[in-house]
Design a protein around this motif. Structure first.
Motif, mmCIF file in Angstrom:
data_model
loop_
_atom_site.group_PDB
_atom_site.id
_atom_site.type_symbol
_atom_site.label_atom_id
_atom_site.label_comp_id
_atom_site.label_asym_id
_atom_site.label_seq_id
_atom_site.Cartn_x
_atom_site.Cartn_y
_atom_site.Cartn_z
ATOM 1 N N GLU A 68 0.834 -1.206 0.000
ATOM 2 C CA GLU A 68 0.000 0.000 0.000
ATOM 3 C C GLU A 68 0.868 1.255 0.000
ATOM 4 O O GLU A 68 0.637 2.185 -0.780
ATOM 5 C CB GLU A 68 -0.916 -0.013 1.226
ATOM 6 C CG GLU A 68 -1.788 1.224 1.389
ATOM 7 C CD GLU A 68 -2.959 1.279 0.428
ATOM 8 O OE1 GLU A 68 -3.689 2.278 0.460
ATOM 9 O OE2 GLU A 68 -3.128 0.323 -0.361
ATOM 10 N N ARG A 144 -1.434 9.663 1.270
ATOM 11 C CA ARG A 144 -2.445 8.825 0.637
ATOM 12 C C ARG A 144 -3.158 9.640 -0.442
ATOM 13 O O ARG A 144 -3.729 10.693 -0.165
ATOM 14 C CB ARG A 144 -3.471 8.316 1.659
ATOM 15 C CG ARG A 144 -2.923 7.330 2.686
ATOM 16 C CD ARG A 144 -2.464 6.041 2.035
ATOM 17 N NE ARG A 144 -1.999 5.062 3.011
ATOM 18 C CZ ARG A 144 -0.744 4.956 3.432
ATOM 19 N NH1 ARG A 144 0.176 5.788 2.942
ATOM 20 N NH2 ARG A 144 -0.406 4.040 4.316
ATOM 21 N N THR A 149 -6.292 4.236 -5.955
ATOM 22 C CA THR A 149 -6.080 2.796 -5.921
ATOM 23 C C THR A 149 -7.357 2.115 -5.462
ATOM 24 O O THR A 149 -8.273 2.760 -4.934
ATOM 25 C CB THR A 149 -4.928 2.408 -4.964
ATOM 26 O OG1 THR A 149 -5.330 2.680 -3.609
ATOM 27 C CG2 THR A 149 -3.666 3.190 -5.271
ATOM 28 N N THR A 152 -8.511 2.729 -1.733
ATOM 29 C CA THR A 152 -8.665 4.072 -1.165
ATOM 30 C C THR A 152 -9.952 4.757 -1.591
ATOM 31 O O THR A 152 -10.067 5.976 -1.527
ATOM 32 C CB THR A 152 -7.473 4.963 -1.569
ATOM 33 O OG1 THR A 152 -7.363 4.996 -3.001
ATOM 34 C CG2 THR A 152 -6.180 4.457 -0.967
ATOM 35 N N SER A 161 -4.381 1.648 7.403
ATOM 36 C CA SER A 161 -3.006 1.497 6.908
ATOM 37 C C SER A 161 -2.111 2.624 7.401
ATOM 38 O O SER A 161 -0.917 2.415 7.651
ATOM 39 C CB SER A 161 -3.000 1.440 5.373
ATOM 40 O OG SER A 161 -3.339 2.686 4.807
#
Length: 433
Positions: A68, A144, A149, A152, A161
């Motif tokens: 991730e 992030r 992705t 997310t 995460s």
């Protein structure tokens, strides 16, 4: 190489004869064929099998947290490639990051295509320089890119995460988070962990594109901490009001964080837009003819909503297909004046590269459906007679399964990856345009 290279060589002496091959004794060509079909094939099979077994035994199980974090680091590098120098905005962010007071996050807002993600991607690059004079300070950046992705599209998994990544960085014991835990409970865990970070450590927490989350996550009070320790800085970015929903994310953030630092990202002026184009050309070791450069710069004159970084990126992507002898083709590009025109021109260019029917149909299906998985898209393209007729012109389709080759879509996806968004819905990765 894990094996001795000499083991992969096989020597075989073959007698050569003058004249026509028909003069060669029948048994010798037969012995050569037997050697190739048996000895060589068996040896080739064994070497490949040994190589596969070797790497499988040594392959490590995937670390979900590492994967991730790596995905977002790759995204960060990709967005940073198209960073447009915004010194005034970066100075405001620098002052916020270096401030030694606790408080609310920094809110970066602007219309779609104004370059917010590239600015967020530039922050990890600049942070080490900002703290260079503070020798005893250790800096960590956790970023992030929401909605980019498959993991997310909702805020729960990014929060989990992030907690795990912070615990890994500082050697904290990771809290046990169950599926039954609510967002408020996960938020409370994050707040507790942030309070534990040593005062001589600095943490920069970045949430890009809140507007790419699910609509129910637009309410940031459910998951976003409001007050941070003085050694933790949080920066979020969003568009003010997504078209798909009546909720105004920016107003919600302002009411939630009354003392937040608000930074507006606006369009580029003409001089800055020219500097960006020059920077990208230098980065890619490219040059333009005088005619090409004149045409490109003429498109940077400010209008009511241009130029934006998205508009510049589209123009630059169009120029990637130019050659030094293509000056005469510029007459077909004079109609470009707005982002919509640049998108149409890029689509025309990619249609010539991939095939007009398959490219246009693939893009249209993604737009009209509001998002498709790759399997669904390939199913639709394989069921489209016009697409199949355009593809299977020069060769016959597979006799077993009458289906479009996956590689045709993969090539399109590779050229369009900057403009595609992945989200996970009910355990399936969905592509959005």
């Amino acid at each position: 190489m894990p094996f001795d290279v000499s083991r992969n060589f096989i020597d075989k002496s073959i007698s050569l004869y003058r004249g026509d091959l028909r003069d060669v004794p029948e048994q010798r060509p037969t012995s050569v064929r037997v050697f190739i079909s048996s000895t060589f094939t068996a040896r080739f099979y064994q070497v490949i099998k040994d190589q596969i077994d070797y790497h499988i035994k040594r392959s490590q199980p995937k670390d979900a947290l590492y994967t991730e974090a790596l995905e977002h680091a790759i995204r960060c590098k990709m967005f940073n490639k198209n960073y447009s120098p915004r010194e005034d905005i970066m100075q405001q962010i620098k002052e916020f990051v270096l401030s030694n007071t606790s408080g609310a996050p920094c809110i970066l807002h602007g219309d779609s295509g104004t370059g917010k993600s590239s600015i967020m991607a530039q922050i990890p690059v600049e942070v080490p320089n900002w703290f260079r004079t503070k020798n005893n300070t250790s800096i960590s950046v956790v970023i992030r890119f929401l909605g980019t992705t498959s993991f997310t599209s909702d805020i729960r998994r990014p929060l989990v995460s992030i907690i795990q990544q912070i615990c890994t960085i500082y050697g904290f014991r990771k809290p046990i988070i169950h599926e039954s835990n609510t967002l408020q409970e996960i938020k409370a865990d994050l707040e507790k962990i942030l309070e534990q970070i040593p005062t001589n450590e600095k943490l920069i927490l970045l949430f890009d594109s809140i507007d790419q989350l699910r609509v129910e996550d637009y309410d940031c009070s459910r998951w976003l901490p409001v007050n941070y320790p003085n050694n933790v800085k949080c920066i979020v970015s969003t568009i003010p009001n997504p078209d798909m929903d009546k909720r105004n994310i920016l107003e919600g953030l302002k009411s939630l964080c009354s003392n937040a630092t608000i930074i507006s990202v606006t369009k580029l002026d003409e001089n800055l837009a020219q500097q960006v184009i020059e920077k990208w050309l230098q980065r890619d070791n490219r040059s333009l003819t005088q005619t090409q450069r004149k045409w490109l710069l003429s498109k940077l004159e400010p209008t009511w909503d241009e130029p934006t970084p998205l508009y510049l990126s589209l123009l630059y992507d169009i120029s990637l297909g130019w050659h030094s002898f293509d000056d005469d083709r510029l007459t077909n590009l004079r109609r470009i004046g707005y982002t919509r025109d640049a998108i149409d021109q890029l689509y025309d260019q990619l249609s010539k590269k991939h095939g007009k029917v398959i490219f246009r149909r693939a893009i249209t299906y993604l737009q009209l459906s509001g998002g498709l998985s790759e399997t669904e898209l390939l199913d639709m393209l394989s069921a489209d007679d016009k697409v199949l007729k355009s593809v299977f012109v020069h060769y016959l389709p597979p006799p077993e399964i009458f289906r479009l080759p996956n590689t045709l879509w993969i090539r399109i996806r590779n050229d369009m990856h900057k403009y595609l968004v992945e989200m996970e819905v009910d355990g399936t990765v969905i592509l959005y345009l």
